[in-house]
Motif scaffolding. Structure first.
Motif, PDB file in Angstrom:
ATOM      1  N   ASP A 197       0.826  -1.121  -0.019  1.00  0.00           N
ATOM      2  CA  ASP A 197       0.056   0.028  -0.031  1.00  0.00           C
ATOM      3  C   ASP A 197       0.954   1.250   0.069  1.00  0.00           C
ATOM      4  O   ASP A 197       1.655   1.271  -0.838  1.00  0.00           O
ATOM      5  CB  ASP A 197      -0.997   0.117   1.058  1.00  0.00           C
ATOM      6  CG  ASP A 197      -2.038  -1.210   1.199  1.00  0.00           C
ATOM      7  OD1 ASP A 197      -2.400  -1.468   0.072  1.00  0.00           O
ATOM      8  OD2 ASP A 197      -2.220  -1.748   2.239  1.00  0.00           O
ATOM      9  N   ASP A 198       0.799   2.328   0.938  1.00  0.00           N
ATOM     10  CA  ASP A 198       1.500   3.287   1.151  1.00  0.00           C
ATOM     11  C   ASP A 198       2.849   3.288   1.685  1.00  0.00           C
ATOM     12  O   ASP A 198       3.464   4.240   2.239  1.00  0.00           O
ATOM     13  CB  ASP A 198       0.491   4.457   1.600  1.00  0.00           C
ATOM     14  CG  ASP A 198       0.330   4.136   3.069  1.00  0.00           C
ATOM     15  OD1 ASP A 198       0.434   2.932   3.768  1.00  0.00           O
ATOM     16  OD2 ASP A 198      -0.284   5.409   3.481  1.00  0.00           O
ATOM     17  N   ARG A 199       3.214   2.103   2.348  1.00  0.00           N
ATOM     18  CA  ARG A 199       4.630   1.924   3.242  1.00  0.00           C
ATOM     19  C   ARG A 199       5.616   1.038   2.233  1.00  0.00           C
ATOM     20  O   ARG A 199       5.178   0.439   1.762  1.00  0.00           O
ATOM     21  CB  ARG A 199       4.131   1.066   4.548  1.00  0.00           C
ATOM     22  CG  ARG A 199       2.807   1.539   5.041  1.00  0.00           C
ATOM     23  CD  ARG A 199       3.138   2.992   6.127  1.00  0.00           C
ATOM     24  NE  ARG A 199       1.682   3.456   6.399  1.00  0.00           N
ATOM     25  CZ  ARG A 199       1.552   3.812   7.503  1.00  0.00           C
ATOM     26  NH1 ARG A 199       2.406   3.467   8.639  1.00  0.00           N
ATOM     27  NH2 ARG A 199       0.202   4.427   7.890  1.00  0.00           N
ATOM     28  N   VAL A 200       6.740   1.653   2.846  1.00  0.00           N
ATOM     29  CA  VAL A 200       7.959   0.825   2.365  1.00  0.00           C
ATOM     30  C   VAL A 200       8.829   0.684   3.510  1.00  0.00           C
ATOM     31  O   VAL A 200       8.947   1.723   4.279  1.00  0.00           O
ATOM     32  CB  VAL A 200       8.706   1.723   1.432  1.00  0.00           C
ATOM     33  CG1 VAL A 200      10.144   1.026   0.943  1.00  0.00           C
ATOM     34  CG2 VAL A 200       8.039   1.786   0.076  1.00  0.00           C
ATOM     35  N   TYR A 201       9.155  -0.653   3.624  1.00  0.00           N
ATOM     36  CA  TYR A 201      10.014  -1.198   4.866  1.00  0.00           C
ATOM     37  C   TYR A 201      11.393  -1.440   4.226  1.00  0.00           C
ATOM     38  O   TYR A 201      11.556  -2.139   3.462  1.00  0.00           O
ATOM     39  CB  TYR A 201       9.255  -2.121   5.568  1.00  0.00           C
ATOM     40  CG  TYR A 201       7.865  -1.970   5.779  1.00  0.00           C
ATOM     41  CD1 TYR A 201       7.549  -1.507   7.276  1.00  0.00           C
ATOM     42  CD2 TYR A 201       6.709  -2.213   5.009  1.00  0.00           C
ATOM     43  CE1 TYR A 201       6.288  -1.413   7.490  1.00  0.00           C
ATOM     44  CE2 TYR A 201       5.494  -2.192   5.214  1.00  0.00           C
ATOM     45  CZ  TYR A 201       5.015  -1.695   6.474  1.00  0.00           C
ATOM     46  OH  TYR A 201       3.607  -1.312   6.978  1.00  0.00           O
ATOM     47  N   CYS A 202      12.198  -1.135   5.111  1.00  0.00           N
ATOM     48  CA  CYS A 202      13.889  -1.224   4.617  1.00  0.00           C
ATOM     49  C   CYS A 202      14.490  -1.871   5.934  1.00  0.00           C
ATOM     50  O   CYS A 202      14.528  -1.233   7.043  1.00  0.00           O
ATOM     51  CB  CYS A 202      14.327   0.127   4.272  1.00  0.00           C
ATOM     52  SG  CYS A 202      15.809   0.022   3.685  1.00  0.00           S
ATOM     53  N   ARG A 203      15.286  -2.849   5.659  1.00  0.00           N
ATOM     54  CA  ARG A 203      16.189  -3.394   6.539  1.00  0.00           C
ATOM     55  C   ARG A 203      17.591  -3.334   5.740  1.00  0.00           C
ATOM     56  O   ARG A 203      17.973  -3.474   4.791  1.00  0.00           O
ATOM     57  CB  ARG A 203      16.090  -4.792   6.774  1.00  0.00           C
ATOM     58  CG  ARG A 203      17.060  -5.555   7.967  1.00  0.00           C
ATOM     59  CD  ARG A 203      16.687  -6.987   8.049  1.00  0.00           C
ATOM     60  NE  ARG A 203      16.892  -7.996   6.838  1.00  0.00           N
ATOM     61  CZ  ARG A 203      18.135  -8.322   6.553  1.00  0.00           C
ATOM     62  NH1 ARG A 203      18.979  -8.090   7.438  1.00  0.00           N
ATOM     63  NH2 ARG A 203      18.347  -8.963   5.724  1.00  0.00           N
ATOM     64  N   PHE A 204      18.607  -2.310   6.786  1.00  0.00           N
ATOM     65  CA  PHE A 204      19.851  -2.121   6.574  1.00  0.00           C
ATOM     66  C   PHE A 204      20.895  -2.184   7.434  1.00  0.00           C
ATOM     67  O   PHE A 204      20.597  -2.177   8.545  1.00  0.00           O
ATOM     68  CB  PHE A 204      19.795  -0.607   5.908  1.00  0.00           C
ATOM     69  CG  PHE A 204      19.128   0.336   6.931  1.00  0.00           C
ATOM     70  CD1 PHE A 204      20.143   1.076   7.530  1.00  0.00           C
ATOM     71  CD2 PHE A 204      17.812   0.699   7.037  1.00  0.00           C
ATOM     72  CE1 PHE A 204      19.466   2.048   8.176  1.00  0.00           C
ATOM     73  CE2 PHE A 204      17.252   1.620   7.896  1.00  0.00           C
ATOM     74  CZ  PHE A 204      18.327   2.376   8.542  1.00  0.00           C
ATOM     75  N   THR A 205      22.318  -2.179   7.000  1.00  0.00           N
ATOM     76  CA  THR A 205      23.217  -2.129   7.867  1.00  0.00           C
ATOM     77  C   THR A 205      24.333  -1.080   7.665  1.00  0.00           C
ATOM     78  O   THR A 205      24.386  -0.771   6.533  1.00  0.00           O
ATOM     79  CB  THR A 205      24.036  -3.551   7.561  1.00  0.00           C
ATOM     80  OG1 THR A 205      23.240  -4.771   7.994  1.00  0.00           O
ATOM     81  CG2 THR A 205      25.169  -3.540   8.581  1.00  0.00           C
ATOM     82  N   THR A 206      24.578  -0.660   8.809  1.00  0.00           N
ATOM     83  CA  THR A 206      25.320   0.969   8.805  1.00  0.00           C
ATOM     84  C   THR A 206      26.574   0.293   9.380  1.00  0.00           C
ATOM     85  O   THR A 206      26.669   0.118  10.415  1.00  0.00           O
ATOM     86  CB  THR A 206      24.489   1.952   9.539  1.00  0.00           C
ATOM     87  OG1 THR A 206      23.214   2.189   8.777  1.00  0.00           O
ATOM     88  CG2 THR A 206      25.606   3.241   9.350  1.00  0.00           C
ATOM     89  N   ARG A 207      27.552   0.930   8.576  1.00  0.00           N
ATOM     90  CA  ARG A 207      29.043   0.748   9.170  1.00  0.00           C
ATOM     91  C   ARG A 207      29.903   1.979   8.905  1.00  0.00           C
ATOM     92  O   ARG A 207      29.353   2.734   7.986  1.00  0.00           O
ATOM     93  CB  ARG A 207      29.878  -0.269   8.296  1.00  0.00           C
ATOM     94  CG  ARG A 207      29.241  -1.749   8.615  1.00  0.00           C
ATOM     95  CD  ARG A 207      29.942  -2.674   7.643  1.00  0.00           C
ATOM     96  NE  ARG A 207      29.449  -4.130   7.783  1.00  0.00           N
ATOM     97  CZ  ARG A 207      28.286  -4.566   7.122  1.00  0.00           C
ATOM     98  NH1 ARG A 207      27.596  -3.766   6.397  1.00  0.00           N
ATOM     99  NH2 ARG A 207      27.887  -5.694   7.421  1.00  0.00           N
ATOM    100  N   GLY A 208      30.766   2.351   9.935  1.00  0.00           N
ATOM    101  CA  GLY A 208      31.337   3.551   9.682  1.00  0.00           C
ATOM    102  C   GLY A 208      32.526   3.527  11.078  1.00  0.00           C
ATOM    103  O   GLY A 208      32.402   2.660  11.910  1.00  0.00           O
ATOM    104  N   THR A 209      33.246   4.527  10.912  1.00  0.00           N
ATOM    105  CA  THR A 209      34.208   4.789  12.008  1.00  0.00           C
ATOM    106  C   THR A 209      34.102   6.217  12.729  1.00  0.00           C
ATOM    107  O   THR A 209      33.719   7.135  12.112  1.00  0.00           O
ATOM    108  CB  THR A 209      35.765   4.856  11.520  1.00  0.00           C
ATOM    109  OG1 THR A 209      35.961   3.859  10.779  1.00  0.00           O
ATOM    110  CG2 THR A 209      36.876   5.062  12.594  1.00  0.00           C
TER     111      THR A 209
END
Length: 149
Positions: free
Chosen positions: A81-93
């Motif tokens: 419908d009107d929703r988008v779901y996102c699974r993500f991995t964030t890496r950084g220093t």
């Protein structure tokens, strides 16, 4: 409901593209075209953001300042419908200030989720599940309970 002319796949592609370009490349062009003027972000544990596209700009700037080498890997994107779901991995220093904390030079790896609601072809609201405790553990601002005792 989202704009009928905009498919769920179009919205999924947009969320992936905006996320990767903004965080990984620092490319904030076109943000005004994709976020509603009254866009609202819900991100518990993070500083309040102003409404509108500026909110997204400030969030990206916060992360890219604190973690100049930030890299977001979008793992999964789903939509209905009107929703988008996102699974993500964030890496950084941690090389820049983060919410008043001086840089530690320590790396982070954080698994996160978000949900974005669309209306009129634009993102109107987001819920961001940043794993703030994991970030604080990774940069040494918190200690695991067994070490704290």
């Amino acid at each position: 409901m989202a704009e009928p002319s905009q498919s769920v796949q179009d919205r999924k592609d947009l969320v992936r593209r905006i996320t990767e370009r903004a965080f990984n490349e620092g490319d904030l062009s076109g943000i005004d075209a994709h976020f509603a003027p009254d866009y609202v972000v819900n991100a518990p544990g993070l500083p309040d953001q102003p409404p509108g596209p500026e909110s997204f700009r400030q969030a990206v700037t916060l992360w890219r300042t604190a973690f100049p080498d930030v890299h977001v890997t979008v793992e999964d994107v789903a939509g209905e419908d009107d929703r988008v779901y996102c699974r993500f991995t964030t890496r950084g220093t941690h090389r820049g200030p983060l919410m008043g904390m001086e840089p530690t030079g320590l790396p982070i790896t954080v698994h996160e989720m978000s949900c974005h609601r669309f209306a009129g072809g634009k993102v109107v609201e987001s819920w961001i599940g940043d794993n703030v405790p994991r970030i604080l553990l990774d940069i040494g601002a918190l200690r695991p309970i067994e070490q704290a005792a």
